[in-house]
Motif scaffolding. Structure first.
Motif, PDB file in Angstrom:
ATOM      1  N   ALA A   1       0.718  -1.235   0.197  1.00  0.00           N
ATOM      2  CA  ALA A   1       0.018   0.332   0.074  1.00  0.00           C
ATOM      3  C   ALA A   1       0.772   1.493   0.037  1.00  0.00           C
ATOM      4  CB  ALA A   1      -0.597  -0.082   1.232  1.00  0.00           C
ATOM      5  N   LEU A   2       1.580   1.304   0.579  1.00  0.00           N
ATOM      6  CA  LEU A   2       2.964   2.545   0.608  1.00  0.00           C
ATOM      7  C   LEU A   2       3.318   2.599  -0.523  1.00  0.00           C
ATOM      8  CD1 LEU A   2       4.195   2.124   4.003  1.00  0.00           C
ATOM      9  CD2 LEU A   2       2.834   3.704   3.778  1.00  0.00           C
ATOM     10  N   LEU A   3       4.212   1.570  -0.913  1.00  0.00           N
ATOM     11  CA  LEU A   3       5.024   1.652  -2.132  1.00  0.00           C
ATOM     12  C   LEU A   3       4.001   2.401  -3.424  1.00  0.00           C
ATOM     13  CD1 LEU A   3       6.646  -1.962  -1.773  1.00  0.00           C
ATOM     14  CD2 LEU A   3       7.376   0.861  -2.344  1.00  0.00           C
ATOM     15  N   ARG A   4       2.304   1.454  -3.458  1.00  0.00           N
ATOM     16  CA  ARG A   4       1.772   2.008  -4.413  1.00  0.00           C
ATOM     17  C   ARG A   4       1.338   3.896  -4.070  1.00  0.00           C
ATOM     18  NH1 ARG A   4      -2.296  -3.133  -5.073  1.00  0.00           N
ATOM     19  NH2 ARG A   4      -1.166  -3.836  -7.259  1.00  0.00           N
ATOM     20  N   ALA A   5       1.152   3.792  -3.273  1.00  0.00           N
ATOM     21  CA  ALA A   5       0.954   5.673  -2.240  1.00  0.00           C
ATOM     22  C   ALA A   5       1.587   6.156  -3.275  1.00  0.00           C
ATOM     23  CB  ALA A   5       0.790   5.826  -1.219  1.00  0.00           C
ATOM     24  N   SER A   6       3.280   5.502  -2.825  1.00  0.00           N
ATOM     25  CA  SER A   6       4.448   6.316  -3.486  1.00  0.00           C
ATOM     26  C   SER A   6       4.927   6.417  -5.128  1.00  0.00           C
ATOM     27  CB  SER A   6       5.717   5.503  -2.664  1.00  0.00           C
ATOM     28  OG  SER A   6       6.846   6.261  -3.542  1.00  0.00           O
ATOM     29  N   ARG A   7       4.464   6.090  -5.047  1.00  0.00           N
ATOM     30  CA  ARG A   7       4.430   5.796  -6.631  1.00  0.00           C
ATOM     31  C   ARG A   7       3.747   6.739  -7.450  1.00  0.00           C
ATOM     32  NH1 ARG A   7       1.821   3.128 -10.412  1.00  0.00           N
ATOM     33  NH2 ARG A   7       1.135   1.649  -9.492  1.00  0.00           N
ATOM     34  N   LEU A   8       2.440   6.579  -7.082  1.00  0.00           N
ATOM     35  CA  LEU A   8       1.524   7.319  -7.974  1.00  0.00           C
ATOM     36  C   LEU A   8       1.402   9.259  -7.555  1.00  0.00           C
ATOM     37  CD1 LEU A   8      -2.048   5.520  -7.169  1.00  0.00           C
ATOM     38  CD2 LEU A   8      -0.609   5.783  -9.444  1.00  0.00           C
ATOM     39  N   ALA A   9       2.121   9.170  -5.723  1.00  0.00           N
ATOM     40  CA  ALA A   9       1.939  11.048  -5.733  1.00  0.00           C
ATOM     41  C   ALA A   9       3.477  11.240  -6.350  1.00  0.00           C
ATOM     42  CB  ALA A   9       2.210  10.948  -4.707  1.00  0.00           C
ATOM     43  N   ILE A  10       4.567  10.377  -6.786  1.00  0.00           N
ATOM     44  CA  ILE A  10       5.616  10.857  -7.226  1.00  0.00           C
ATOM     45  C   ILE A  10       5.799  10.756  -9.248  1.00  0.00           C
ATOM     46  CG2 ILE A  10       6.925  10.980  -5.280  1.00  0.00           C
ATOM     47  CD1 ILE A  10       8.517   8.011  -5.968  1.00  0.00           C
ATOM     48  N   ALA A  11       4.681  10.010  -9.587  1.00  0.00           N
ATOM     49  CA  ALA A  11       4.276   9.758 -11.102  1.00  0.00           C
ATOM     50  C   ALA A  11       4.858  11.235 -11.700  1.00  0.00           C
ATOM     51  CB  ALA A  11       3.394   9.523 -10.931  1.00  0.00           C
TER      52      ALA A  11
END
Length: 181
Positions: free
Chosen positions: A55-65
């Motif tokens: 969940a954290l990795l997904r949130a990170s990937r989406l936020a920094i895309a």
């Protein structure tokens, strides 16, 4: 981020996670948020909390895309795929590796994803490699003694993998550097 890492090094995992969460919350556009998310997710992975890490990795990937560069987005996407594989979600992991290998093919994480894809779905890896080549007309690159050899080598490698636009830019740089010397 430094304080969180110090907590982690001292074995104070909860204090580390609290500091990382605070960093993400208080500085949502900060330049260390991707690292904060990653270290937080990494600490969860180490403890076998793969769903939470995912969940954290997904949130990170989406936020920094939307940020320039590949390091943070590539790292988050790669470890998201690795975590999916660890959770036994092979089809999702394969799709994530393939997407990363196609979209960031010349980066560390893109190449690492392609290696993982070779292990899990060799036929898909072959497809990715085939898609990276082009049938474009060969570029004409005159060589002279004033050219910068290092930049020319980069241009040659880019041509090998079908990145004509980047290779052309490197060739221009090679000539410019060579002439300036």
């Amino acid at each position: 981020l430094y304080a969180a890492r110090m907590h982690g090094a001292a074995g104070r995992t909860e204090a580390m996670r609290t500091a990382l969460a605070s960093l993400v919350e208080h500085y949502p556009s900060g330049d260390m948020r991707a690292d904060a998310w990653f270290y937080w997710a990494w600490s969860l992975r180490k403890e076998g909390q793969f769903d939470e890490a995912l969940a954290l990795l997904r949130a990170s990937r989406l936020a920094i895309a939307v940020e320039p560069g590949e390091e943070n987005a590539g790292r988050a996407a790669y470890w998201e795929a690795r975590t999916l594989a660890r959770l036994g979600r092979a089809p999702e992991a394969i799709a994530a590796y393939e997407l990363l290998a196609r979209t960031m093919s010349l980066t560390y994480y893109g190449m690492s994803a392609l290696s993982r894809l070779d292990e899990l779905a060799p036929e898909r890896a072959v497809g990715v490699r085939a898609s990276l080549h082009t049938d474009a007309e060969p570029a004409e690159i005159p060589v002279d003694t004033s050219i910068d050899v290092t930049a020319f080598s980069r241009a040659s490698e880019l041509l090998i993998v079908g990145q004509l636009e980047d290779a052309t830019a490197e060739r221009a740089l090679a000539t410019a550097i060579g002439l300036a010397e």
